[in-house]
Design an enzyme around this catalytic site. Structure first.
Site, PDB file in Angstrom:
ATOM      1  N   HIS A 110       0.832  -1.205   0.000  1.00 31.88           N
ATOM      2  CA  HIS A 110       0.000   0.000   0.000  1.00 31.88           C
ATOM      3  C   HIS A 110       0.863   1.250   0.000  1.00 31.88           C
ATOM      4  CE1 HIS A 110       0.968  -0.779   4.230  1.00 31.88           C
ATOM      5  NE2 HIS A 110       0.725   0.500   4.474  1.00 31.88           N
ATOM      6  N   ASP A 112       0.633   4.864   2.032  1.00 33.67           N
ATOM      7  CA  ASP A 112      -0.097   5.236   3.246  1.00 33.67           C
ATOM      8  C   ASP A 112      -1.295   6.154   2.966  1.00 33.67           C
ATOM      9  OD1 ASP A 112       1.152   3.755   5.196  1.00 33.67           O
ATOM     10  OD2 ASP A 112       2.698   5.258   5.590  1.00 33.67           O
ATOM     11  N   ARG A 264       4.914   6.078  14.316  1.00 30.98           N
ATOM     12  CA  ARG A 264       4.820   6.610  12.954  1.00 30.98           C
ATOM     13  C   ARG A 264       4.208   7.992  12.896  1.00 30.98           C
ATOM     14  NH1 ARG A 264       0.861   4.698   8.245  1.00 30.98           N
ATOM     15  NH2 ARG A 264      -0.227   6.588   8.866  1.00 30.98           N
TER      16      ARG A 264
END
Ligand code: SIN
Length: 275
Positions: A110, A112, A264
């Site tokens: 993916h 993000d 993150r």
């Protein structure tokens, strides 16, 4: 190989050790301190990221979560994801945490949060706990994937848009897909990159369901071919930073139920992705 945009060794008084990870993308960097980075230090990191698309900056265990957030803010506004678990006290910092009680799973490829109208341009993960083996993040260059396509395929894809939705996080997000070009022009490097991913891209608009499915299946296989990949292997204190506009990633859960914890921060695009 694209021309390097910048030779960090020749343009800074920092004593950096920069090692490319693969022929496709990525570099490991040692000798940087990302805490309280000055303008020239930031310019060095920015230029390296534009050149390599993914950096693994080792030796950042001393950064507090506040320092990580401040480093993120140097790049722009931070994404508030809204669905995944966060680090206590920070609604704009995800806690990607696995251990005996369960695993954070991002095994599928993916880019993000491509399901938002303004998705993150840059993401960064600071490794707080790492398993004894495995736990890498794997990246694939979407510049290279685009550049290898035939001219007729490039011509077709460049006219198309695709819908991305976040049903993996909340089924209601099916109802508000974001629409992005299948091929975007990177606003900083000017290079073209494929911008569809198996995790969130559901259909190409204007095509029949049959045509859309065929092209998306072909692209999801093509975009993540081994030749476009590089792996970042974490030490405690490694900060991986990548450019979602030209990179897809995934995280193989190949470390059993050992502890793995990464914090993150994701920095939003300045405007919607465009062609
Ligand atoms: C993510 O997809 O943002 C997480 C990647 C990772 O856990 O390595």
């Amino acid at each position: 190989m694209a021309e390097p945009l910048y030779d960090a060794k020749n343009n800074t008084d920092l004593d950096l050790d920069i090692r490319p990870i693969s022929g496709a993308l990525g570099a490991e960097v040692r000798g940087l301190d990302l805490k309280d980075l000055d303008d020239s230090g930031f310019e060095t990191v920015h230029s390296l990221l534009m050149q390599y698309s993914v950096l693994a900056v080792h030796g950042q265990a001393h950064l507090t979560d506040e320092d990580l957030r401040n480093f993120g803010l140097l790049w722009g506004n931070l994404d508030v994801h809204g669905y995944s678990p966060t680090v206590e006290g920070f609604d704009d910092m995800l806690n990607i945490r696995s251990g005996p009680k369960g695993r954070a799973s991002a095994e599928g490829w993916h880019s993000d949060v491509s399901w938002k109208d303004i998705p993150p341009k840059i993401s960064m993960l600071l490794a707080r706990k790492v398993p004894s083996i495995g736990g890498d993040t794997v990246y694939a260059s979407q510049y290279k994937a685009y550049e290898d396509l035939s001219e007729p395929m490039k011509e077709l894809l460049e006219k198309l848009d695709a819908e991305h939705d976040g049903r993996n996080f909340d089924i209601d997000l099916i109802k508000k897909p974001a629409r992005h070009p299948v091929v975007l022009k990177h606003p900083e490097t000017g290079r073209k990159a494929l911008y569809v991913n198996a995790g969130f891209t559901r259909r190409i608009t204007g095509l029949s369901p049959y045509e859309s499915k065929g092209i998306l299946n072909m692209l999801s296989e093509h975009c993540t071919r081994v030749r476009y990949q590089a792996r970042v292997h974490y030490e405690v204190g490694t900060l991986s930073i990548w450019d979602n506009r030209c990179v897809q990633h995934c995280a193989p859960p190949d470390y059993g139920y050992e502890e793995r914890e990464l914090h993150r921060v994701a920095v939003l695009c300045d405007e919607r992705p465009s062609r």
